[in-house]
Scaffold this active site. Structure first.
Site, short mmCIF file in Angstrom:
data_model
loop_
_atom_site.label_atom_id
_atom_site.label_comp_id
_atom_site.label_asym_id
_atom_site.label_seq_id
_atom_site.Cartn_x
_atom_site.Cartn_y
_atom_site.Cartn_z
N HIS A 12 13.41 3.90 3.05
CA HIS A 12 12.12 3.23 3.29
C HIS A 12 12.27 1.94 4.11
O HIS A 12 11.26 1.32 4.45
CB HIS A 12 11.44 2.91 1.96
N PHE B 144 -1.31 0.57 -6.71
CA PHE B 144 -0.63 0.11 -5.50
C PHE B 144 -1.55 0.13 -4.28
O PHE B 144 -1.18 -0.38 -3.22
CB PHE B 144 0.57 1.01 -5.21
N ARG C 230 -26.38 -29.22 13.90
CA ARG C 230 -27.44 -29.15 12.89
C ARG C 230 -27.12 -28.14 11.79
O ARG C 230 -27.50 -28.33 10.62
CB ARG C 230 -28.77 -28.79 13.57
N GLU D 165 -0.72 11.30 0.37
CA GLU D 165 -1.31 9.96 0.45
C GLU D 165 -2.32 9.99 1.60
O GLU D 165 -2.03 9.57 2.72
CB GLU D 165 -0.21 8.93 0.64
N TYR E 97 7.29 10.86 -12.90
CA TYR E 97 7.26 10.60 -11.46
C TYR E 97 8.11 9.39 -11.10
O TYR E 97 7.98 8.31 -11.67
CB TYR E 97 5.82 10.36 -10.97
N ASN F 274 7.09 -0.37 -4.87
CA ASN F 274 5.67 -0.15 -5.16
C ASN F 274 5.02 -1.48 -5.46
O ASN F 274 5.47 -2.23 -6.33
CB ASN F 274 5.50 0.78 -6.37
N TYR G 205 -27.32 -26.22 17.38
CA TYR G 205 -26.93 -25.58 16.12
C TYR G 205 -25.53 -25.99 15.65
O TYR G 205 -25.27 -26.09 14.46
CB TYR G 205 -26.97 -24.06 16.25
#
Length: 495
Positions: free
Chosen positions: A75, A321, A276, A405, A45, A189, A273
């Site tokens: 990409h 990944f 405190r 995916e 792959y 990746n 608060y």
């Protein structure tokens, strides 16, 4: 390999990369396994196949370099504003460190070009948006890798503008490279965008947590609050580590306080608060940040590539990944940091109400002067914005790659939101800083605890007492700078 710790982030990364310049045997061994796999003519792959849903398409040997080149170009579709230069540099450093662990099979030529870019401060300009936080931070890392091919842009030296990479490379006598099989996939990746944002913010949060304690102590003194809720016994019967640490810090800061002594028998039973419960609230944020640091230290010392190359020759496709561990941590850190701002704003509000001898809005002549009224508006607006930003990104998922995916982390969105939340909280705390300093001035000649007193003196060297309305924004900017000034905590005795 050197283990990278968040507390020593930059020193550890520098040591790691210096070591990789001298010894790249693990990188070379992994690369040889990739070369042997290619020679076997089997399908692996991303090495000699397509990517994502195209994994079943075998690519012939004469097209493998083009495959990797096309991967980077196709990409590089990020959008939005650019990631700050410092975080882009950290992405590059973390990528080098991860590849150096020796499970990616990247070629030495490509790996050393990354190191050369870092050495020459050639930091790629990377858009913020476009990653879904699984299959790695694909688009941002592709933009990081574009200059290897002569495309994309670098940041200028000041980090204020960008310059086309082609011209910068030419000026430095650097030729673009040809990516070898697996190189492009190893570059994109990984979780380095999420990891860089998270590591950078967690590193900065270590000082912010202590500063929040200091500001809480300053406000407590200015408001003549009680030290009794910080008694060691109270916290040892609910022994959350962060809570114990915060109470200890407050006791240290309030040591030898004349202000505390002046109202020891005032008859006040309980404080609000936001005074405190400082140990409980700040302490919970400390515990959350400690957990997130553990997650991120694991991540930045891990291999998040795919496929992975093992020493026995196995090449295994997995899912390291996937950004889910980081996505959850980023959402958790966002809530923890936002809460420091939320309780800080409440203390700022109290300081303006005119309690126990303080003038309303912390100026003597109000009406003509608005005093510190409007900075609190700003703090309130930022707190409210953070409530929106704290909606978790990690609960969302949109399938990509034609369903291959089908579950993604959206951790990159969480990372960018955390950055915005952190910047908002810096300004909220900065407003408390100069507001509490103003209030303490009205307690003179009584002195606060030694730690608070020293910090107050140091603040006054940078930001003077305000007698009338003026351009407060300059003081907010100075106060923001003080939050990250190590000398402030040294003066207070917290480091």
């Amino acid at each position: 390999m050197i283990k990278i710790r968040i507390s020593q982030l930059y020193k550890d990364l520098a040591r790691s990369i210096e070591g990789l310049k001298k010894d790249q045997s693990r990188i070379e061994d992994a690369r040889q396994i990739v070369e042997d796999a290619l020679a076997s003519n089997e399908a692996f792959y991303g090495i000699n196949t397509g990517f994502g849903i195209l994994a079943t398409k075998k690519i012939s040997g004469d097209k493998l370099q083009k495959l990797q080149r096309n991967l980077i170009l196709s990409h590089s579709v990020g959008t939005g504003e650019l990631i700050p230069k410092e975080i882009c540099r950290l992405m590059l450093q973390l990528k080098i460190h991860a590849l150096g662990l020796g499970y990616s099979g990247i070629s030495s030529e490509t790996f050393n070009r990354l190191i050369l870019m870092l050495d020459k401060d050639l930091i790629p300009a990377i858009p913020k948006k476009g990653s879904v936080g699984a299959s790695g931070d694909l688009a941002p890392l592709a933009h990081m890798s574009l200059p290897l091919l002569g495309y994309g842009s670098f940041w200028n030296e000041e980090g204020t503008d960008i310059i086309p990479a082609s011209g910068v490379l030419s000026e430095n006598g650097i030729e673009p490279i040809e990516l070898k099989a697996k190189d492009g996939l190893s570059l994109i990746n990984g979780t380095q965008l999420m990891a860089a944002y998270g590591s950078w913010l967690l590193h900065k949060s270590l000082q912010l947590l202590d500063v929040a304690d200091l500001l809480g102590a300053m406000s407590l003194e200015a408001l003549q609050g009680s030290i009794r809720p910080f008694d060691e016994r109270v916290h040892h019967i609910r022994p959350h580590k962060g809570q114990i640490r915060v109470a200890e810090n407050i006791r240290t800061l309030l040591k030898d306080s004349q202000i505390l002594e002046s109202h020891r028998n005032c008859g006040k039973v309980q404080d609000p608060y936001c005074l405190r419960c400082i140990p409980q609230v700040h302490g919970a944020s400390r515990n959350a940040i400690a957990h997130c640091i553990e997650v991120f230290e694991t991540e930045i010392n891990s291999v998040t590539d795919n496929p992975l190359v093992f020493e026995n020759g196995d090449i295994i496709s997995g899912g390291n990944f996937h950004g889910q561990p980081l996505a959850l941590g980023l959402d958790y850190a966002a809530i923890a940091i936002a809460e420091l701002g939320s309780i800080s704003e409440r203390r700022t509000y109290l300081l303006l109400e005119g309690h126990d001898g303080l003038p309303e809005l912390l100026m003597e002549e109000t009406g003509i002067n608005s005093g510190f009224m409007i900075p609190q508006y700003t703090a309130a607006a930022l707190v409210s914005e953070n409530k929106v930003l704290c909606h978790p990104s990690s609960v969302d998922s949109i399938p990509t790659s034609l369903g291959q995916e089908d579950h993604v982390s959206m951790g990159s969105i969480g990372a960018i939101k955390l950055y915005d939340i952190f910047k908002n909280v810096e300004h909220i705390l900065a407003i408390e800083l100069f507001t509490a300093a103003q209030a303490l001035d009205f307690r003179s000649p009584l002195k606060p605890g030694t730690g608070v007193d020293a910090a107050h003196t140091y603040i006054r060297e940078q930001i003077p007492h305000a007698k009338e309305d003026h351009y407060f924004r300059d003081e907010i900017s100075l106060a923001v700078d003080l939050l990250s000034d190590p000398q402030l905590l040294r003066q207070a005795g917290l480091v």
